[in-house]
Design a protein around this motif. Structure first.
Motif, mmCIF file in Angstrom:
data_model
loop_
_atom_site.group_PDB
_atom_site.id
_atom_site.type_symbol
_atom_site.label_atom_id
_atom_site.label_comp_id
_atom_site.label_asym_id
_atom_site.label_seq_id
_atom_site.Cartn_x
_atom_site.Cartn_y
_atom_site.Cartn_z
ATOM 1 N N ARG A 34 21.388 13.599 -16.890
ATOM 2 C CA ARG A 34 22.595 14.417 -16.749
ATOM 3 C C ARG A 34 22.862 15.308 -17.941
ATOM 4 O O ARG A 34 23.919 15.923 -18.035
ATOM 5 C CB ARG A 34 23.806 13.506 -16.547
ATOM 6 C CG ARG A 34 23.722 12.694 -15.291
ATOM 7 C CD ARG A 34 25.089 12.350 -14.796
ATOM 8 N NE ARG A 34 24.994 11.529 -13.608
ATOM 9 C CZ ARG A 34 26.000 10.873 -13.079
ATOM 10 N NH1 ARG A 34 27.181 10.925 -13.654
ATOM 11 N NH2 ARG A 34 25.833 10.153 -11.989
ATOM 12 N N THR A 199 28.727 15.019 -20.446
ATOM 13 C CA THR A 199 29.024 13.952 -19.496
ATOM 14 C C THR A 199 29.368 12.638 -20.200
ATOM 15 O O THR A 199 28.923 12.367 -21.317
ATOM 16 C CB THR A 199 27.808 13.711 -18.589
ATOM 17 O OG1 THR A 199 26.659 13.470 -19.411
ATOM 18 C CG2 THR A 199 27.552 14.907 -17.707
ATOM 19 N N SER A 201 30.148 8.353 -18.759
ATOM 20 C CA SER A 201 30.394 7.405 -17.677
ATOM 21 C C SER A 201 30.728 6.041 -18.270
ATOM 22 O O SER A 201 30.399 5.772 -19.422
ATOM 23 C CB SER A 201 29.156 7.265 -16.790
ATOM 24 O OG SER A 201 28.837 8.495 -16.169
ATOM 25 N N GLU A 215 25.478 8.826 -19.899
ATOM 26 C CA GLU A 215 25.097 8.891 -18.488
ATOM 27 C C GLU A 215 24.735 7.483 -18.019
ATOM 28 O O GLU A 215 24.375 6.624 -18.832
ATOM 29 C CB GLU A 215 23.936 9.849 -18.265
ATOM 30 C CG GLU A 215 22.706 9.579 -19.077
ATOM 31 C CD GLU A 215 21.639 10.651 -18.816
ATOM 32 O OE1 GLU A 215 20.761 10.395 -17.982
ATOM 33 O OE2 GLU A 215 21.689 11.740 -19.426
ATOM 34 N N HIS A 225 32.451 8.174 -13.389
ATOM 35 C CA HIS A 225 32.281 9.397 -14.179
ATOM 36 C C HIS A 225 33.629 9.750 -14.804
ATOM 37 O O HIS A 225 34.652 9.717 -14.118
ATOM 38 C CB HIS A 225 31.777 10.513 -13.260
ATOM 39 C CG HIS A 225 31.639 11.815 -13.956
ATOM 40 N ND1 HIS A 225 30.691 12.032 -14.931
ATOM 41 C CD2 HIS A 225 32.343 12.960 -13.853
ATOM 42 C CE1 HIS A 225 30.816 13.268 -15.385
ATOM 43 N NE2 HIS A 225 31.810 13.842 -14.748
#
Ligand code: GLN
Length: 249
Positions: A34, A199, A201, A215, A225
């Protein structure tokens, strides 16, 4: 952009946390899925972890790709911890390649990582740097935006604000268009993370605890997310996410 990860929960080996997962940090160094900027994260890596009864973490950092270090595999097999922060680095152009530039940065009981870049560095961070007492600048660990951001966060921590507030204030102090500021820090009992530009998570770890990562480290269900412009705060059994303020309070 680098990739980073933090874990709080029952003690697990570094191997279990970083190397064994199918898309774990180890693999993310050459095959992130990602990552929005950069391709491989081969410009160094670092792992910080806490041992029982000692609030000051240990660190192992190298200036080479994580896959090129057989010593890590040996360490990871036997080191176990209930609080870990690790990162693989893709150095931003012009920011040098050295062990000292690899996260986690550390001070006192804290570990810190920055996934991102500040355009126009170092000039663009002139205002932020000017707010720091000189000892923070002289003591800068590496000639990188990340090291300067960590100096600012430490300056705020020294004034007594909690870790998540220090990270939020650091992000807010960067008034630079297009700055990517995914910050991640822990004191061994709380994880704080900002999401701005890349990103992030999180998931409940199995059998207990929490994982926060740039990620997902596998394709199992349970990953959440975190939206852009968020501040995440996690303990081993609770996670809160709020909006990240843009202005300095
Ligand atoms: N800008 C930081 C550095 O050069 C972080 C890099 C990244 O996130 N790829 O170390």
């Amino acid at each position: 952009m680098c990739r980073h990860l933090a874990y709080l929960g029952p003690a697990r080996t570094l191997h279990d946390l970083l190397i064994a997962p199918e898309h774990g940090l180890y693999r993310q160094s050459w095959a992130p899925r990602r990552q929005r900027h950069g391709t491989v994260n081969a410009d160094g890596f670092g792992v910080g972890w806490y041992a029982p009864g000692d609030p000051v973490p240990a660190r192992y950092r190298r200036d080479r790709p994580i896959w090129g270090d057989p010593n890590l595999l040996d360490l990871a097999r036997v080191v176990r911890s209930g609080a870990v922060l690790a990162a693989v680095r893709s150095g931003t152009e012009g920011m040098g390649f050295a062990e000292a530039a690899a996260a986690p940065f550390a001070s006192d009981t804290w570990l810190f990582s920055h996934n991102g870049a500040v355009p126009g560095w170092p000039g663009s961070l002139h205002r932020l740097a000017a707010a720091l007492p000189p000892e923070y600048l002289v003591g800068l660990e590496a000639p990188t935006d990340s090291a300067l951001l960590w100096a600012y966060a430490r300056f705020r921590l020294a004034s007594g604000v909690p870790l998540p507030v220090a990270l939020a204030e650091t992000a807010a102090a960067v008034d630079v268009q297009g700055a990517r500021l995914n910050l991640l820090a822990t004191d061994g009992t709380t994880i704080a993370a900002t999401v701005r530009g890349d990103t992030l998570s999180w998931r409940r770890a199995s059998p207990a605890g929490v994982l926060v990562a740039s990620e997902p480290t596998d394709d199992e269900p349970g990953w959440h997310h975190v939206p852009d412009n968020s501040l995440l705060v996690a303990t081993s059994d609770a996670v809160t996410i709020e909006e990240l303020a843009v202005e300095v309070a």
